[in-house]
Scaffold this motif. Sequence first.
Motif, PDB file in Angstrom:
ATOM      1  N   LEU A   1      19.740  62.611  -6.608  1.00  0.00           N
ATOM      2  CA  LEU A   1      18.597  63.096  -7.369  1.00  0.00           C
ATOM      3  C   LEU A   1      18.798  64.548  -7.781  1.00  0.00           C
ATOM      4  N   TYR A   2      19.225  65.382  -6.858  1.00  0.00           N
ATOM      5  CA  TYR A   2      19.368  66.799  -7.159  1.00  0.00           C
ATOM      6  C   TYR A   2      20.457  67.053  -8.201  1.00  0.00           C
ATOM      7  N   GLU A   3      21.543  66.291  -8.139  1.00  0.00           N
ATOM      8  CA  GLU A   3      22.594  66.447  -9.141  1.00  0.00           C
ATOM      9  C   GLU A   3      22.095  66.021 -10.515  1.00  0.00           C
ATOM     10  N   LEU A   4      21.275  64.968 -10.558  1.00  0.00           N
ATOM     11  CA  LEU A   4      20.717  64.496 -11.826  1.00  0.00           C
ATOM     12  C   LEU A   4      19.739  65.517 -12.395  1.00  0.00           C
ATOM     13  N   LEU A   5      18.891  66.089 -11.556  1.00  0.00           N
ATOM     14  CA  LEU A   5      17.948  67.100 -12.036  1.00  0.00           C
ATOM     15  C   LEU A   5      18.688  68.302 -12.615  1.00  0.00           C
ATOM     16  N   ALA A   6      19.789  68.675 -11.988  1.00  0.00           N
ATOM     17  CA  ALA A   6      20.551  69.840 -12.452  1.00  0.00           C
ATOM     18  C   ALA A   6      21.282  69.543 -13.760  1.00  0.00           C
ATOM     19  N   SER A   7      21.934  68.394 -13.836  1.00  0.00           N
ATOM     20  CA  SER A   7      22.767  68.095 -15.003  1.00  0.00           C
ATOM     21  C   SER A   7      21.958  67.723 -16.242  1.00  0.00           C
ATOM     22  N   VAL A   8      20.833  67.042 -16.053  1.00  0.00           N
ATOM     23  CA  VAL A   8      20.054  66.556 -17.194  1.00  0.00           C
ATOM     24  C   VAL A   8      18.931  67.514 -17.580  1.00  0.00           C
ATOM     25  N   TYR A   9      18.256  68.088 -16.586  1.00  0.00           N
ATOM     26  CA  TYR A   9      17.072  68.894 -16.866  1.00  0.00           C
ATOM     27  C   TYR A   9      17.280  70.386 -16.608  1.00  0.00           C
ATOM     28  N   GLY A  10      18.421  70.749 -16.066  1.00  0.00           N
ATOM     29  CA  GLY A  10      18.680  72.157 -15.776  1.00  0.00           C
ATOM     30  C   GLY A  10      17.812  72.704 -14.665  1.00  0.00           C
ATOM     31  N   VAL A  11      17.334  71.813 -13.776  1.00  0.00           N
ATOM     32  CA  VAL A  11      16.468  72.215 -12.671  1.00  0.00           C
ATOM     33  C   VAL A  11      17.265  72.110 -11.371  1.00  0.00           C
ATOM     34  N   ARG A  12      17.310  73.198 -10.617  1.00  0.00           N
ATOM     35  CA  ARG A  12      18.061  73.204  -9.362  1.00  0.00           C
ATOM     36  C   ARG A  12      17.115  73.517  -8.197  1.00  0.00           C
ATOM     37  N   PRO A  13      16.815  72.518  -7.374  1.00  0.00           N
ATOM     38  CA  PRO A  13      16.021  72.806  -6.169  1.00  0.00           C
ATOM     39  C   PRO A  13      16.739  73.845  -5.315  1.00  0.00           C
ATOM     40  N   GLU A  14      16.039  74.920  -4.994  1.00  0.00           N
ATOM     41  CA  GLU A  14      16.667  76.062  -4.331  1.00  0.00           C
ATOM     42  C   GLU A  14      16.264  76.201  -2.874  1.00  0.00           C
ATOM     43  N   ASN A  15      15.030  75.864  -2.557  1.00  0.00           N
ATOM     44  CA  ASN A  15      14.553  75.974  -1.183  1.00  0.00           C
ATOM     45  C   ASN A  15      13.425  74.971  -0.971  1.00  0.00           C
ATOM     46  N   ALA A  16      13.021  74.823   0.269  1.00  0.00           N
ATOM     47  CA  ALA A  16      11.986  73.835   0.563  1.00  0.00           C
ATOM     48  C   ALA A  16      11.202  74.218   1.797  1.00  0.00           C
ATOM     49  N   GLU A  17       9.968  73.740   1.833  1.00  0.00           N
ATOM     50  CA  GLU A  17       9.143  73.816   3.033  1.00  0.00           C
ATOM     51  C   GLU A  17       9.216  72.445   3.698  1.00  0.00           C
ATOM     52  N   GLN A  18       9.543  72.414   4.981  1.00  0.00           N
ATOM     53  CA  GLN A  18       9.665  71.145   5.685  1.00  0.00           C
ATOM     54  C   GLN A  18       8.825  71.136   6.952  1.00  0.00           C
ATOM     55  N   THR A  19       8.240  69.988   7.233  1.00  0.00           N
ATOM     56  CA  THR A  19       7.585  69.775   8.522  1.00  0.00           C
ATOM     57  C   THR A  19       8.229  68.554   9.166  1.00  0.00           C
ATOM     58  N   VAL A  20       8.388  68.620  10.477  1.00  0.00           N
ATOM     59  CA  VAL A  20       9.032  67.529  11.216  1.00  0.00           C
ATOM     60  C   VAL A  20       8.077  67.024  12.286  1.00  0.00           C
ATOM     61  N   ALA A  21       7.885  65.719  12.331  1.00  0.00           N
ATOM     62  CA  ALA A  21       7.052  65.094  13.357  1.00  0.00           C
ATOM     63  C   ALA A  21       7.810  63.914  13.946  1.00  0.00           C
ATOM     64  N   ILE A  22       7.439  63.531  15.159  1.00  0.00           N
ATOM     65  CA  ILE A  22       8.024  62.356  15.789  1.00  0.00           C
ATOM     66  C   ILE A  22       7.116  61.164  15.526  1.00  0.00           C
ATOM     67  N   ASP A  23       7.704  60.060  15.088  1.00  0.00           N
ATOM     68  CA  ASP A  23       6.936  58.853  14.796  1.00  0.00           C
ATOM     69  C   ASP A  23       7.708  57.657  15.345  1.00  0.00           C
ATOM     70  N   ARG A  24       7.138  56.476  15.188  1.00  0.00           N
ATOM     71  CA  ARG A  24       7.830  55.255  15.575  1.00  0.00           C
ATOM     72  C   ARG A  24       7.891  54.330  14.363  1.00  0.00           C
ATOM     73  N   LEU A  25       9.011  53.646  14.222  1.00  0.00           N
ATOM     74  CA  LEU A  25       9.226  52.811  13.056  1.00  0.00           C
ATOM     75  C   LEU A  25       8.374  51.544  13.107  1.00  0.00           C
ATOM     76  N   SER A  26       7.749  51.236  11.990  1.00  0.00           N
ATOM     77  CA  SER A  26       7.037  49.969  11.872  1.00  0.00           C
ATOM     78  C   SER A  26       8.061  48.841  11.802  1.00  0.00           C
ATOM     79  N   ALA A  27       7.609  47.621  11.957  1.00  0.00           N
ATOM     80  CA  ALA A  27       8.511  46.478  11.897  1.00  0.00           C
ATOM     81  C   ALA A  27       9.228  46.417  10.552  1.00  0.00           C
ATOM     82  N   ALA A  28       8.482  46.671   9.465  1.00  0.00           N
ATOM     83  CA  ALA A  28       9.082  46.605   8.125  1.00  0.00           C
ATOM     84  C   ALA A  28      10.123  47.705   7.927  1.00  0.00           C
ATOM     85  N   ASP A  29       9.787  48.935   8.335  1.00  0.00           N
ATOM     86  CA  ASP A  29      10.726  50.042   8.168  1.00  0.00           C
ATOM     87  C   ASP A  29      11.946  49.873   9.063  1.00  0.00           C
ATOM     88  N   ALA A  30      11.754  49.363  10.272  1.00  0.00           N
ATOM     89  CA  ALA A  30      12.881  49.135  11.185  1.00  0.00           C
ATOM     90  C   ALA A  30      13.840  48.106  10.603  1.00  0.00           C
TER      91      ALA A  30
END
Length: 261
Positions: free
Chosen positions: A182-211
Amino acid sequence: MARARHSDGRDEIEILAGLVVEESGESGKGEQIRQALAAFAASSRPDTLLPSERVLAEQFGVARMTVRGAIDSLEAAGLVRREPGRGAFVQHPRLTHSEIFRSFTEDMRFRGMEPGARDFSSLLEPASARVAAALDLTEGDPVIRIERVRTADGTPMALETTNLPHARFPDLLERMTENDSLYELLASVYGVRPENAEQTVAIDRLSAADATRLDTEPGEPCFAIERKAHDTMGKAVEFGRSLYRGDRYVIEMHVGRAADS
């Protein structure tokens, strides 16, 4: 305590049927056993029980100390773990999710692994209040929602979901394919380069479908990581949530004491 059975239900000896140790000294045989068990671990699910030292010694016609040395080597490499009174279990090496800002594709290539994807879907939908707030949009504005399972060397690692403003990337739905970065496509086609991000991390458990999608068991722990990425001008580019398998990742953080006021 009774020994647990292998996850695929086969008998211990049947799992190693056909593996032959060539005639050589004990050290040579130990290396062959190590390679055979390493291959077995790589093709097995985490928590699969290895055959006992006694079974392996009988199967390969070597001393138990030779088998023990081979398993010691696998344990040191992080491919198995021992549990007292229960035996040795397959353990896949964990990747470190660090503070360095990289896309999944960039991260896997940096590690020398081949990034991939499956179960790809993309659609246009109205932004929820939460997504709109994260992307600096108005609730109901059209956003592109992309979801896929990300793989490394063919192994499912994460379930990735992200949202992007349609007005900024109007033909992304037509351009984006399953294995694109995705990031390579945004850069090559739209000239947009994601430079930084805000991230939050939590612990969860996988549902049957996601597992199921991640080839693991329901209820297994995972890291739920939300990310809001910005371009070089500080404008929001994407907002999403990814589920990383807890048995394949650890989170690395660098911390220090606050400066004296």
